[in-house]
Write an enzyme that holds these catalytic residues in place. Structure first.
Site, short mmCIF file in Angstrom:
data_model
loop_
_atom_site.label_atom_id
_atom_site.label_comp_id
_atom_site.label_asym_id
_atom_site.label_seq_id
_atom_site.Cartn_x
_atom_site.Cartn_y
_atom_site.Cartn_z
N ASP A 154 51.07 22.56 77.36
CA ASP A 154 51.29 23.14 78.75
C ASP A 154 51.01 24.57 78.52
O ASP A 154 51.33 25.15 77.28
CB ASP A 154 52.62 22.98 79.23
CG ASP A 154 52.77 21.42 79.90
OD1 ASP A 154 51.88 20.90 80.03
OD2 ASP A 154 53.90 21.08 79.71
N MET A 155 50.54 25.52 79.50
CA MET A 155 50.64 26.72 79.52
C MET A 155 51.91 27.43 80.15
O MET A 155 52.41 26.84 81.27
CB MET A 155 49.47 27.42 80.26
CG MET A 155 49.21 28.92 79.92
SD MET A 155 48.97 29.40 78.20
CE MET A 155 46.98 28.92 78.15
N GLN A 183 45.84 28.73 84.16
CA GLN A 183 46.54 29.03 85.35
C GLN A 183 45.42 30.15 86.22
O GLN A 183 45.17 31.36 85.64
CB GLN A 183 47.64 29.92 85.11
CG GLN A 183 48.81 28.90 84.30
CD GLN A 183 49.65 29.80 83.31
OE1 GLN A 183 49.28 30.88 82.87
NE2 GLN A 183 50.95 29.20 83.26
N ARG A 204 43.27 21.36 81.89
CA ARG A 204 43.98 21.31 83.08
C ARG A 204 43.90 22.54 84.01
O ARG A 204 44.58 23.43 83.52
CB ARG A 204 45.39 20.78 82.85
CG ARG A 204 46.34 20.62 84.34
CD ARG A 204 47.78 20.53 83.75
NE ARG A 204 48.32 19.37 83.08
CZ ARG A 204 49.32 19.23 82.45
NH1 ARG A 204 50.24 20.39 82.32
NH2 ARG A 204 49.60 18.09 81.78
N LYS A 207 47.51 26.35 89.44
CA LYS A 207 47.66 27.66 90.06
C LYS A 207 48.55 28.59 89.04
O LYS A 207 48.35 29.75 88.99
CB LYS A 207 48.42 27.58 91.34
CG LYS A 207 47.43 27.02 92.49
CD LYS A 207 48.06 26.87 93.85
CE LYS A 207 47.12 26.25 94.63
NZ LYS A 207 47.68 26.04 96.13
N ALA A 209 53.00 28.59 87.53
CA ALA A 209 54.34 28.45 88.14
C ALA A 209 55.50 29.56 87.87
O ALA A 209 56.50 29.26 88.07
CB ALA A 209 54.88 27.25 87.66
N LYS A 221 48.49 34.45 97.55
CA LYS A 221 48.14 33.04 97.41
C LYS A 221 46.80 32.87 97.80
O LYS A 221 46.14 32.19 96.75
CB LYS A 221 49.01 32.19 98.31
CG LYS A 221 48.78 30.88 98.27
CD LYS A 221 49.80 30.21 99.18
CE LYS A 221 49.04 28.71 99.73
NZ LYS A 221 48.89 27.69 98.82
N THR A 246 47.15 19.78 91.25
CA THR A 246 47.36 20.43 92.17
C THR A 246 47.97 19.30 93.32
O THR A 246 47.33 18.40 93.38
CB THR A 246 46.20 21.27 92.70
OG1 THR A 246 46.87 21.99 94.13
CG2 THR A 246 45.18 20.50 93.03
C1 LIG Z 1 50.43 17.74 86.64
C2 LIG Z 1 50.65 19.21 86.70
C3 LIG Z 1 50.91 20.03 85.62
C4 LIG Z 1 51.44 21.44 85.58
N1 LIG Z 1 51.51 22.13 84.49
C5 LIG Z 1 51.62 23.37 84.60
C6 LIG Z 1 51.64 24.21 83.56
O1 LIG Z 1 51.28 23.65 82.22
N2 LIG Z 1 51.61 25.54 83.49
C7 LIG Z 1 52.03 26.06 84.77
O2 LIG Z 1 52.13 27.47 84.66
N3 LIG Z 1 52.27 25.45 85.93
C8 LIG Z 1 52.07 23.91 85.92
N4 LIG Z 1 52.03 23.19 87.01
C9 LIG Z 1 52.46 23.71 88.08
C10 LIG Z 1 51.35 24.77 89.21
O3 LIG Z 1 51.08 25.92 88.31
C11 LIG Z 1 51.94 24.92 90.39
O4 LIG Z 1 52.79 25.74 90.48
C12 LIG Z 1 52.27 23.61 91.36
O5 LIG Z 1 51.34 22.62 90.98
C13 LIG Z 1 52.15 24.03 92.60
O6 LIG Z 1 51.21 24.27 93.17
P1 LIG Z 1 50.11 23.52 93.86
O7 LIG Z 1 48.81 23.78 93.30
O8 LIG Z 1 50.51 22.34 94.21
O9 LIG Z 1 49.64 24.69 95.15
P2 LIG Z 1 50.95 25.04 96.45
O10 LIG Z 1 49.98 25.90 97.10
O11 LIG Z 1 52.12 25.60 95.77
O12 LIG Z 1 51.53 23.81 96.99
C14 LIG Z 1 50.25 23.06 98.04
C15 LIG Z 1 51.04 22.00 98.62
O13 LIG Z 1 51.74 20.72 97.87
C16 LIG Z 1 53.07 20.48 98.19
N5 LIG Z 1 53.88 20.76 97.03
C17 LIG Z 1 53.61 21.81 95.97
N6 LIG Z 1 54.82 21.93 95.19
C18 LIG Z 1 55.72 21.36 95.85
C19 LIG Z 1 57.09 21.03 95.65
N7 LIG Z 1 57.74 21.66 94.71
N8 LIG Z 1 57.92 20.30 96.31
C20 LIG Z 1 57.25 19.67 97.34
N9 LIG Z 1 55.87 19.67 97.84
C21 LIG Z 1 55.20 20.51 97.01
C22 LIG Z 1 53.36 21.04 99.41
O14 LIG Z 1 52.81 20.36 100.38
C23 LIG Z 1 52.47 22.33 99.25
O15 LIG Z 1 52.22 22.93 100.67
C24 LIG Z 1 51.62 21.81 86.87
C25 LIG Z 1 51.45 21.23 88.05
C26 LIG Z 1 50.88 19.90 87.94
C27 LIG Z 1 50.74 19.24 89.14
#
Ligand SMILES: Cc1cc2nc3c(=O)[nH]c(=O)nc-3n(C[C@H](O)[C@H](O)[C@H](O)COP(=O)(O)OP(=O)(O)OC[C@H]3O[C@@H](n4cnc5c(N)ncnc54)[C@H](O)[C@@H]3O)c2cc1C
Length: 327
Positions: A154-155, A183, A204, A207, A209, A221, A246
């Protein structure tokens, strides 16, 4: 980073809020929505159910930043245990018998493992030293290699990005069964995408987190999303089985349309989503023939992961704030 997201992350880090949310049973159902259980056995049961729905899994033991070498060694032992228990799953045994000797295991989509693990370098002891963490990572990768499995690193927050990239660059020379996460909110990410493509490692794409300053990450965004699509397309063209992690439906649509237009087969990449989020989207994509992997977190050190999930959906955080004032 939107203002609401930054407020939630900062509020969640306040000690009294942290204490209340961790101790109160009121929030348990919300916590359970995102976390598969306290124990590995509970997480394996949840994983079986996901696998039986035709999806793939990446198992994650929650926890970050070890405070001592001893803690990091405990985390390493847990990672190894996870790999051992996964190898005992009947579905994995069957899969190994059918695909395990594939020469391009984990690289082009020909033999992609049904369930792998995701790990964090700060849990391997990165704060205790780069060499120490790397030795732990190599031990985990050696076990994974024995079981023909894959380990995703993970990052984490940007202070670790460079050290993570350098370490993956080094270990990838000896272990092809690993890859990292990039990211798109980081300004440096176009360069990192090119770097991993030159290594031919699996990526992977997310966006991002963490709470990052505008000196290192896009505050808007729209810029993060635009970078996601640009870098996602670049990774699809490069063809090392990228993972698009995502829940953003419009990004999913753009990337699937791009793959289709370029004649890139569905088996050549995967989507990844978090446990408990957008199950409809997960199942819809799988029904359309795409590879979908669910990130399944477990363990009792759930608070930082949980706060990041709240920050992505401020409506969930408002529920907590409302309950605190009521109580
Ligand atoms: C499998 C996986 C592994 C990841 N690993 C890392 C990592 O190693 N390092 C890192 O920095 N980040 C990681 N992330 C988190 C990532 O960076 C985002 O913060 C997270 O995926 C939310 O962004 P999004 O791409 O879904 O888009 P967003 O624009 O945040 O969300 C798009 C839509 O998804 C839904 N959604 C998103 N999050 C939620 C929530 N919490 N609750 C309910 N609905 C939600 C909503 O409908 C929202 O409108 C990971 C995410 C996934 C899916």
């Amino acid at each position: 980073m939107t203002l609401a997201r930054s407020i939630v992350l900062k509020t969640a880090a306040l000690p009294p809020v942290k204490h209340l949310v961790r101790k109160s049973f009121l929030f348990r159902p919300l916590v359970r929505r995102f976390i598969a259980g306290d124990t590995l056995e509970e997480a394996l049961v949840a994983s079986e159910a996901i696998l039986s729905r035709g999806l793939k899994v990446s198992l994650d033991i929650l926890g970050e930043n070890t405070a001592s070498e001893k803690e990091a060694l405990v985390a390493k032992a847990t990672y190894i245990k996870m790999l051992e228990r996964i190898a005992e799953m009947p579905l994995v045994k069957k899969w190994n018998a059918e695909h395990g000797d594939s020469p391009d295991l984990n690289r082009t989509g020909a033999g992609i493992e049904p369930i792998n693990i995701s790990i964090k370098l700060t849990q391997c002891g990165l704060d205790q030293g780069v060499e120490f963490a790397e030795r732990n990572l190599r031990d985990v990768l050696e076990t994974a290699k024995k079981f023909k499995n894959f380990v995703r690193v993970d990052m984490e927050a940007s202070e670790y990005t460079e050290r993570t990239m350098e370490m993956i660059g080094r270990v990838f020379q000896d272990y092809k069964n690993t890859g990292t996460v990039l990211q798109t909110y980081l300004y440096r990410n176009d360069d990192d995408v090119e770097k991993v493509i030159s290594w031919q490692a699996r990526v992977r794409l997310v966006k991002g987190a963490y709470l990052e300053p505008a000196t290192v990450a896009f505050p808007e965004k729209a810029d993060v999303d635009e970078a996601y699509i640009r870098q996602g397309k670049r990774l699809l063209d490069a063809g090392m089985y990228p993972a698009f992690a995502t829940q953003d439906e419009s990004i999913v649509k753009d990337l699937t349309a791009y793959a289709k237009a370029k004649g890139i087969d569905k088996s050549k990449f995967e989507f990844q989503m978090l446990y408990g989020i957008r199950r409809d989207l997960q199942e819809g994509l799988a029904a359309d023939g795409y590879n979908v992997r669910i990130y399944v977190p477990f363990g009792d050190a759930w608070y930082p992961y949980f706060s990041r999930r709240l920050a992505e959906r401020p409506a969930n955080a408002f529920f907590i704030v409302k309950s605190l004032f009521k109580g």
